[in-house]
Design a protein around this motif. Structure first.
Motif, mmCIF file in Angstrom:
data_model
loop_
_atom_site.group_PDB
_atom_site.id
_atom_site.type_symbol
_atom_site.label_atom_id
_atom_site.label_comp_id
_atom_site.label_asym_id
_atom_site.label_seq_id
_atom_site.Cartn_x
_atom_site.Cartn_y
_atom_site.Cartn_z
ATOM 1 N N THR A 183 0.812 -1.281 0.010
ATOM 2 C CA THR A 183 0.056 0.139 0.098
ATOM 3 C C THR A 183 0.764 1.205 0.014
ATOM 4 O O THR A 183 0.844 2.021 -0.872
ATOM 5 N N ILE A 184 1.666 1.272 0.955
ATOM 6 C CA ILE A 184 2.427 2.509 1.078
ATOM 7 C C ILE A 184 3.344 2.598 -0.206
ATOM 8 O O ILE A 184 3.676 3.807 -0.685
ATOM 9 N N MET A 185 4.017 1.690 -0.668
ATOM 10 C CA MET A 185 4.854 1.657 -1.966
ATOM 11 C C MET A 185 4.214 2.124 -3.227
ATOM 12 O O MET A 185 4.518 3.058 -3.781
ATOM 13 N N VAL A 218 10.013 4.838 -2.322
ATOM 14 C CA VAL A 218 9.720 3.086 -2.450
ATOM 15 C C VAL A 218 10.834 2.426 -2.056
ATOM 16 O O VAL A 218 10.568 1.501 -1.511
ATOM 17 N N LEU A 219 12.110 3.011 -2.798
ATOM 18 C CA LEU A 219 13.249 2.186 -2.484
ATOM 19 C C LEU A 219 13.564 1.874 -0.944
ATOM 20 O O LEU A 219 14.136 0.787 -0.620
ATOM 21 N N VAL A 220 13.474 3.062 -0.316
ATOM 22 C CA VAL A 220 13.697 2.930 1.239
ATOM 23 C C VAL A 220 12.837 1.898 1.870
ATOM 24 O O VAL A 220 13.294 1.022 2.670
ATOM 25 N N LYS A 238 4.487 -9.946 -6.279
ATOM 26 C CA LYS A 238 4.328 -9.256 -7.547
ATOM 27 C C LYS A 238 3.978 -7.937 -7.569
ATOM 28 O O LYS A 238 4.337 -6.953 -8.191
ATOM 29 N N VAL A 239 3.320 -7.635 -6.470
ATOM 30 C CA VAL A 239 2.610 -6.388 -6.282
ATOM 31 C C VAL A 239 3.699 -5.218 -5.914
ATOM 32 O O VAL A 239 3.959 -4.177 -6.337
ATOM 33 N N THR A 240 4.578 -5.833 -4.962
ATOM 34 C CA THR A 240 5.592 -5.061 -4.602
ATOM 35 C C THR A 240 6.685 -4.700 -5.636
ATOM 36 O O THR A 240 6.754 -3.580 -5.831
ATOM 37 N N ALA A 263 8.750 2.672 -9.523
ATOM 38 C CA ALA A 263 9.850 3.660 -9.048
ATOM 39 C C ALA A 263 11.015 3.758 -9.690
ATOM 40 O O ALA A 263 11.705 4.660 -9.945
ATOM 41 N N CYS A 264 11.587 2.414 -10.005
ATOM 42 C CA CYS A 264 12.756 2.575 -11.108
ATOM 43 C C CYS A 264 12.770 3.447 -12.433
ATOM 44 O O CYS A 264 13.505 4.104 -12.824
#
Length: 854
Positions: free
Chosen positions: A320-322, A334-336, A350-352, A359-360
């Motif tokens: 969710t937060i990502m 996102v990467l943090v 897969k959602v992560t 983000a990349c």
DNA sequence: GTAGGGTTAG
């Protein structure tokens, strides 16, 4: 990050090969101790074992043993029922198939009602709605009568595949069997209707229920929220409280998500305090809904705090937060979060990975992007279309077109989204030609495909083509949506096509397209550019919400008119409504001051930027100020400002000064500014043109010739002036001295007539606008064929008395055409609007809205 | 047995 993955074999962009290693060895079959021969199974023990099976392999083995021992039969409540229940419970597609095969037997024994119910439920929860419906039909054929347990499963299946007509038939069967009084069945019907977009029917059912429970309320709340009727959802929630029904965590999740959809932080907080009032404990799913709500409402810090304080974060909470960080374009966060997750959280799924890859793409981080790709391959996640689409998008945004194409080629199931991702990538890459070709050849296009192409055409200023594509879309019976209309509104604005603009508005109303912030702003801007400020402000006033961009568009309307007071009034209103100004709104404000000749207000606003609003002026604001001062003839002050700037002045700043020199005929300063300009931007066409114009109006023809020669040497050409006018939905374009129009003869006669009447009224052509060293008569002739005059004459011929004439010009209108238009508006009693590349002029009864200052 | 949280492209 992905410590082990960085050095693993990954996708090779050059060869297009990739190697996947298996992270997990396939799980070995665990045989429970009770299954071993030492402990032989009996009818009773096997029944317990069946219920406890966790994997299909385990189940298969047990099944095999039971068959050998003859422990399976079709009697009610037999072990076969349990076998099927257990297999369905495992929930994989394979286990569903297994259950289906164990279903009937060769001896003609019939499957029981229980088995049908079980399997229909299994198909429903796996999203295989059509299989569930088929099974229901088979059940009827076999003469098995469904019961009150059948219908909730079946309706859930219909909801999942939005099978409205099938569900309605099921509703009929429910009524026939007199099961409408069953609260589970009714709740399922409410949910079904809501999911199929018929929330009103769900409401009707709800209203007619004699008994309702928390699930009835929650289903309807969720139905409203899912149909973009979140306001109703929240008000229903409070009604539920008044009716004395206690919400449960699921209800809270639904109502919190409704607040998230409304992006209404205050309402969200109100719901939060209601939770405390009730003394409800926050469950993980509620915390997750809260994190999502705070994120969507824009309070990212609050969301992060709740997230950080949550002791038992699950996968969904991380995801969710990502995903919200991705939507807010806070890609580095996102990467943090991913780092934290890899250290102490659940395994990324897969959602992560979808959020990580997105983000990349935003960061252009090819390194993590590649590692993510490797992770996806090792864990077999690439079969999920979304992931591959995201990878294509990521490689495209990282400039690795080859890698993106390789992934594309390897995808077995390309969906329309895959093609869309590719097209969008090509458009970003500037390869319009290939994007076009692919779009043309696509077998299946969806709305996003059309929108991508329309947006792309607008981006490259192919406005007519964008509108043409929209027309084709209409011919194919595909209605546009909000995004389409943003593109089309933008195209209309740039073309200045007012009739089309009005049609766009009607289209939006007719098709019930929601005018959100973005579309509202685009419409304001469209009408502003089409020279229809009252329609622009009408749209603006009707907007539900207004952010700083919306206010900026409205202030832009005032700037177009040169209405400083209106602009400042709007700005103050904006501040009163607690909308924080940004740097862009000051550009609009300063432009308004510049066009209105309001030097004092401009100075005041400029100095207030940093002092009152904490916004440090950028180079563009200095450009505006130089323009403002220069236009007003305060050339010295403008030069002082340039010299005192904390930033190095750029070509725009010097260009503004040069333009001011032209207006105030300061040849010496013009020469200086032009020199600076040539150093900074030798390729700029405008400099040469302006400088040559300055020399020309001062009669310095040798200098004109010199500049023209320089232009020729450098290969720069003056952009030809062109004006267009929209008549009966068609746009007619004229260049200066144009004789190509079909009505050329009529236009010529009309111009002669106009000139006669104008001369009688005392009009003398201002030939300083002619930039060639020719005799006076020739100058007059050239002047009389300026593109805006041709367009105005054509407008007078083709439109009836009382109809305003609207012309759009690509360059600034010249002062002679300005005087010409004023007189025409008086002598022909016509309202004329000319929008040039800077502002617009509204001529009426011999006067112009710019009060001759522009 | 019914309701619920995170999902790519414009």
């Amino acid at each position: 990050m992905f410590a082990g993955d960085m050095h693993s074999p990954i996708y090779n962009c050059i060869t297009g090969q990739y190697m996947a290693t298996t992270l997990f060895p396939s799980s070995t079959l665990l045989v429970p101790a009770s299954l071993k021969e030492a402990n032989p199974i009996t009818r009773n023990s096997s029944s317990k074992l069946l219920v406890n099976c966790k994997t299909l392999k385990e189940l298969k083995q047990l099944h095999c043993d039971m068959m050998k021992k003859g422990l399976l039969c079709h009697k009610p409540a037999s072990n076969l029922n349990k076998l099927i229940a257990s297999s369905v419970q495992i929930g994989t597609l394979e286990s569903l198939d297994y259950a289906r095969n164990a279903f009937g037997d060769d001896d003609g024994n019939m499957a029981s009602l229980f088995m049908y119910n079980c399997l229909i439920r299994g198909y429903a929860s796996a999203g295989l709605g059509d299989q569930a419906i088929l099974l229901y039909v088979q059940m009827l054929v076999m003469g098995i009568v469904p019961d009150k347990y059948t219908f909730p499963f079946l309706l859930s299946a219909c909801s999942k595949i939005l099978a409205l007509s099938e569900g309605v038939q099921v509703h009929g069967a429910v009524l026939k069997m007199g099961l409408e009084g069953d609260i589970f069945v009714s709740n399922s019907l409410i949910h079904f209707y809501a999911e199929c977009g018929k929330v009103d029917l769900g409401r009707k059912l709800f209203d007619g229920m004699l008994e309702r429970n928390v699930v009835s309320w929650t289903s309807l709340i969720n139905g409203y929220s899912g149909r973009d009727l979140s306001k109703e959802a929240v008000s229903l929630f409070f009604q539920m409280g008044e009716a004395g029904v206690e919400p449960n965590p699921v209800t809270m999740v639904c109502v919190i998500s409704a607040c998230a959809k409304l992006k209404d932080l205050e309402l969200g907080k109100k719901v939060c305090s209601y939770i405390s009032e009730l003394g409800m404990e926050l469950s993980t799913i509620m915390v997750n809904a809260l994190v999502d709500m705070y994120m969507k409402c824009g309070d990212i810090c609050a969301a992060r705090q709740i997230f950080d304080e949550c002791a038992n974060k699950n996968l969904v909470m991380y995801n969710t937060i990502m995903s919200n960080y991705v939507h807010h374009e806070w890609a580095s966060d996102v990467l943090v979060i991913l780092d934290e997750m890899l250290q102490k959280g659940p395994r990324p799924d897969k959602v992560t990975m979808l959020s990580t890859i997105a983000a990349c793409a935003q960061l252009g981080d090819l390194s993590v992007g590649k590692s993510s790709h490797a992770y996806v391959l090792r864990n077999g996640l690439e079969g999920w279309d979304n992931i591959s689409n995201a990878i294509i998008d990521m490689y495209m945004k990282c400039g690795k077109r080859e890698a993106a194409c390789k992934v594309f080629e390897h995808m077995p199931n390309k969906t329309v989204v895959t093609w869309n991702s590719l097209i969008a990538g090509l458009v970003r890459d500037g390869d319009m030609e290939l994007a076009w070709r692919i779009f043309d050849e696509m077998l299946e296009r969806d709305l996003v495909s059309w929108n991508t192409m329309i947006g792309a055409l607008v981006q490259v200023s192919m406005f007519e083509e964008a509108i043409e594509l929209f027309r084709e879309m209409q011919n194919q019976g595909i209605p546009g949506d909000r995004v389409t209309m943003v593109g089309i509104a933008s195209a209309c604005g740039y073309l200045g096509a007012l009739d089309l603009a009005k049609w766009v508005c009607t289209y939006i109303e007719k098709n019930d397209i929601h005018v959100d912030l973005q579309l509202g702003t685009a419409l304001v801007d469209m009408f502003s550019r089409c020279g229809d400020p009252s329609s622009a402000m009408h749209v603006f006033k009707r907007m539900e919400k207004r952010d700083v961009s919306a206010w900026t568009a409205a202030i832009g309307v005032m700037a177009m008119e040169g209405n400083t007071e209106g602009a400042i009034e709007l700005f103050n209103e904006m501040l009163e409504q607690k909308v924080k100004p940004d740097d862009v709104v000051f550009v609009a404000l300063l432009t308004a001051c510049s066009h209105g000749g309001s030097v004092d207000q401009g100075r005041q606003l400029f100095w207030s930027m940093e002092k009152a609003h904490g916004i440090r002026p950028h180079i563009v604001h200095y450009g505006c100020m130089v323009d403002l001062l220069g236009r007003a003839g305060l050339l010295e002050e403008a030069v002082d400002l340039i010299q005192s700037m904390p930033i190095e002045p750029n070509d725009v700043v010097w260009g503004s000064l040069l333009a001011a020199c032209r207006k105030h005929k300061n040849v010496e300063l013009a020469h200086y500014a032009a020199e600076k300009l040539t150093q900074l931007a030798p390729e700029r066409v405008g400099i040469h043109v302006l400088l040559s114009n300055i020399y020309a109006s001062a009669g310095k023809w040798t200098d004109v010739a010199r500049v023209r020669l320089q232009m020729k040497e450098k290969g720069v050409q003056k952009v030809p002036g062109s004006s267009s006018i929209e008549v009966q939905g068609l746009i007619h374009e004229f260049t200066s001295g144009d004789e190509s129009h079909a009505e050329n003869t009529h236009i010529g006669l009309m111009l002669e007539e106009i000139n006669c009447r104008l001369s009688e009224a005392g009009y003398v052509p201002d030939t300083t606008n002619v930039l060639l060293d020719v005799d006076e008569q020739e100058k007059e002739h050239l002047l009389s064929r300026h593109s805006e005059k041709l367009a105005m004459a054509y407008g007078l011929i083709t439109t009836g008395q009382g109809i305003p004439i609207r012309v759009v010009k690509n360059l600034r209108m010249c002062s002679d055409c300005h005087s010409f238009a004023k007189l025409v508006s008086k002598l022909y009693n016509r309202e004329i609007t000319v929008r040039d590349n800077n502002r617009y002029h509204f001529f009426k009864e011999g006067f112009c809205s710019c009060r001759d200052y522009w």
